[in-house]
Design an enzyme around this catalytic site. Structure first.
Site, PDB file in Angstrom:
ATOM      1  N   ASP A 140      -2.825  -4.481   0.583  1.00 29.91           N
ATOM      2  CA  ASP A 140      -3.405  -3.137   0.652  1.00 29.91           C
ATOM      3  C   ASP A 140      -2.416  -2.266   1.417  1.00 29.91           C
ATOM      4  OD1 ASP A 140      -4.894  -0.810   1.078  1.00 29.91           O
ATOM      5  OD2 ASP A 140      -6.773  -1.903   1.364  1.00 29.91           O
ATOM      6  N   ARG A 142      -2.683   1.092   1.803  1.00 29.56           N
ATOM      7  CA  ARG A 142      -3.246   2.387   2.165  1.00 29.56           C
ATOM      8  C   ARG A 142      -3.094   2.665   3.662  1.00 29.56           C
ATOM      9  NH1 ARG A 142      -9.043   1.826  -0.563  1.00 29.56           N
ATOM     10  NH2 ARG A 142      -8.692  -0.296   0.216  1.00 29.56           N
TER      11      ARG A 142
END
Length: 219
Positions: A140, A142
């Site tokens: 991930d 983000r």
């Protein structure tokens, strides 16, 4: 310390969803975001007017940081739960008052084409996190620094966070936001996303009903 971002433009936009639900949003763009992307904030409910009119010292606004998903948000893909979560968030924030942060972080930050590459690997048997790693990316990628800047520009120092993802709360707390509570979203199972949801629970500790999701995934 994050650099200061400022509101660039704010406009009122009427919203209508395919199921007929309609509301009005105050849409904000920003200057000075650390990643240079064109993220948007949607002020909903009592936050759909000018920020000058927001109640001081009132209840914490409900905030959802929602990462862009073209396939789910726009085209209704059932491989994920993004579209239904977006729809739910707009209605719940409109009722409670707060902000939807629409963050241009497609595919957990790896981009649209890479996300589709990851889909191909998932079709070959990898889960959503394993597929990202197989592409040489992080599980991930983000980053919520821009989200923290946006909230600061909007005068939000504390909020209730509408998410099942503990990483959003952890990152925003480190960046100086006070999260008064984490409010879960619904569970949106489709015929093809049970494995995706189960991976979010087992790999990233998302706050979903794990036994229910895993039974649907057959795991």
């Amino acid at each position: 310390m994050l650099p200061v971002a400022t509101i660039r433009t704010q406009v009122t936009v009427p919203l209508r969803f395919p199921d007929g639900y309609a509301t009005t949003a105050r849409v904000f763009s920003f200057d000075g975001l650390v990643d240079g992307r064109e993220h948007l904030a949607f002020g909903l409910g009592d936050r759909s007017g000018s920020p000058d009119g927001y109640p001081a010292g009132g209840s914490a606004p409900l905030v959802r940081p929602h990462s862009e998903c073209l396939t789910g948000d726009v085209f209704g893909s059932q491989r994920c739960d993004c579209g239904p979560q977006l729809r739910e968030a707009v209605e719940r924030i409109s009722a409670a008052g707060g902000f939807l942060l629409y963050l241009r972080q497609e595919g957990r930050g790896i981009g649209l084409y890479a996300k589709l590459d990851a889909y191909a690997l998932q079709d070959a048997g990898l889960d959503t996190y394993e597929a990202n790693l197989a592409l040489g990316r992080d599980e991930d990628e983000r980053d919520y620094a821009a989200a923290a800047q946006m909230l600061a520009a909007l005068g939000v120092e504390r909020c209730a966070l509408l998410t099942n993802n503990p990483d959003k709360e952890e990152q925003l707390t480190r960046l100086g936001l006070t999260v008064t509570e984490r409010v879960p979203t619904g569970v949106y199972l489709s015929p093809v996303n049970a494995g995706y949801l189960a991976a979010k629970v087992s790999r990233a500790a998302h706050g979903l009903d794990l036994p229910f999701v895993c039974r649907q995934a057959g795991t």
